[in-house]
Scaffold this active site. Structure first.
Site, PDB file in Angstrom:
ATOM      1  N   LYS A 145     -17.347   6.779  -3.713  1.00  0.00           N
ATOM      2  CA  LYS A 145     -17.064   5.923  -4.864  1.00  0.00           C
ATOM      3  C   LYS A 145     -17.719   4.552  -4.761  1.00  0.00           C
ATOM      4  O   LYS A 145     -18.279   4.042  -5.727  1.00  0.00           O
ATOM      5  CB  LYS A 145     -15.552   5.774  -5.039  1.00  0.00           C
ATOM      6  CG  LYS A 145     -14.870   7.040  -5.526  1.00  0.00           C
ATOM      7  CD  LYS A 145     -13.460   6.771  -6.026  1.00  0.00           C
ATOM      8  CE  LYS A 145     -12.500   6.405  -4.938  1.00  0.00           C
ATOM      9  NZ  LYS A 145     -11.102   6.292  -5.434  1.00  0.00           N
ATOM     10  N   LYS A 156       0.853  -1.184   0.000  1.00  0.00           N
ATOM     11  CA  LYS A 156       0.000   0.000   0.000  1.00  0.00           C
ATOM     12  C   LYS A 156       0.892   1.239   0.000  1.00  0.00           C
ATOM     13  O   LYS A 156       2.000   1.222   0.555  1.00  0.00           O
ATOM     14  CB  LYS A 156      -0.893   0.021   1.239  1.00  0.00           C
ATOM     15  CG  LYS A 156      -2.148   0.859   1.075  1.00  0.00           C
ATOM     16  CD  LYS A 156      -3.220   0.093   0.297  1.00  0.00           C
ATOM     17  CE  LYS A 156      -4.553   0.807   0.330  1.00  0.00           C
ATOM     18  NZ  LYS A 156      -5.622  -0.009  -0.264  1.00  0.00           N
TER      19      LYS A 156
END
Length: 381
Positions: A212, A109
């Protein structure tokens, strides 16, 4: 790019306990990083580009199953230490998520420090892309909170290890579509386990965060006949949903949402830490299943949920639809193929609930065991 500092820490064991928080880092970030029982990360890269203002952290937790895959979060962290800790937590979660999704990828990440509304520029994204390129394919990036398909198109101009690009640029487009679909499948599995019926028809579902992913989840739930209550820190996000779906109700904030009378399912779909010592005692829902990463504020929360009879669908299991999509992009994207894979989240989630019940442990612990087993088998192969 001005400075790239690589800290290579490859311990003899990558076994880890998800959910590091500031309370578990008495000796600071490096203490956490080097303790394999809590961290066990293979590599952490600090990136800085003075010209563009880029300050970023890339954390690679594991490459046992393949190149680390995980998105790029762009967020105004309060401190550099907070950013590093978030990268460590999120990358660890990606190792577990990718393992249970059946992907040949480890966990990684990245976080970019700063307010994307203020400092995001083409030059900064290009500099970040060069940082990803410096890892030579050990880390594959994608979208996350604060980054979008258009951003990945820019990042991809300086490296070939970028997914989540637009179809016009050889990518799969918005991964939030399949993320929401996977969460919906996980929610159906939770309903099957909790009430004996996979349908959400007639169930009251509260969604915190309708950006989203959350906005697509609203669509799935309404199509299935659920009653939906929403909230979001952005008023415009709520207004957009209400304008399209007047039957949806809005709560003033998350505090009000989790206390909603008759709530059956709570879906945290914003930032992590939604399940904590303050929220769990007042939560009215009997199922928690949402898209947010790292929903458990600390490891003890899963027991608190179980003690209250609340079924928790592990976040990194049910929100894997997006990573399934971006992983497929590396091999020539096919939406139908990805949707079939994301649909299997229903079976995986049901299996985890069954294992948890049989072993007398919370679902999060059962999911961790399955993910750790797959990674351990890959390391010993």
């Amino acid at each position: 790019m001005g400075v790239t500092t690589v800290t290579d820490v490859r311990p003899s064991s990558e076994h880890s306990v998800p959910g590091i928080s500031a309370a578990h880092t008495d000796g600071g970030v490096l203490h956490t990083l080097f303790r394999s029982d809590q961290g066990g990360h293979e590599q952490v890269v600090l990136c800085q580009d003075r010209a563009s203002g880029l300050k970023a952290v890339i954390a690679i937790h594991s490459t046992a199953l393949g190149p680390a895959l995980g998105g790029t979060r762009f967020h105004p962290y309060a401190s550099e230490e907070e950013a590093v800790l978030d990268a460590l937590n999120l990358s660890r979660g990606m190792s577990y998520k990718n393992a249970l999704a059946g992907l040949d990828h480890g966990g990684g990440k990245a976080v970019i420090i700063g307010d994307p509304e203020v400092i995001k520029t083409e030059e900064l994204l290009l500099a970040y892309g060069r940082c990803v390129a410096s890892l030579g394919g050990r880390y594959v990036t994608a979208c996350d909170v604060g980054t979008y398909v258009a951003d990945m198109d820019v990042v991809a101009r300086t490296n070939r290890w970028t997914t989540g690009r637009s179809p016009e640029n050889g990518g799969a487009g918005d991964s939030s579509v399949l993320t929401a679909y996977g969460v919906f499948q996980g929610m159906r599995a939770a309903a099957q386990h909790q009430w004996g019926d996979p349908s959400l028809r007639g169930r009251k579902v509260g969604i915190a965060g309708v950006g989203k992913v959350g906005r697509h989840l609203v669509e799935h739930l309404l199509e299935d006949g659920a009653e939906v209550v929403i909230t979001d820190v952005r008023a415009e996000s709520v207004e957009r949903i209400l304008a399209t779906h007047p039957q949806v109700r809005a709560a003033v904030d998350t505090e009000a949402l989790i206390r909603t009378e008759g709530l059956d399912v709570y879906a945290p779909c914003a930032l992590g830490g939604a399940l904590n010592d303050d929220s769990v005692p007042v939560l009215t829902a009997k199922v928690v299943c949402g898209a947010a990463n790292n929903q458990l504020a600390h490891p003890g929360v899963e027991k608190d949920l179980a003690d209250r009879g609340i079924l928790y669908a592990p976040d990194y299991v049910v929100n894997a639809g997006g990573v399934i999509q971006v992983a497929d992009e590396l091999h020539g994207f096919d939406f139908d193929r990805c949707k079939v894979k994301a649909g299997k989240i229903f079976d995986t989630t049901l299996s985890i609930f069954a294992n948890a019940k049989a072993d007398g442990i919370p679902p999060a612990a059962a999911a961790d065991r399955l993910a750790e087993l797959r990674m351990a088998e890959a390391r010993s192969a």
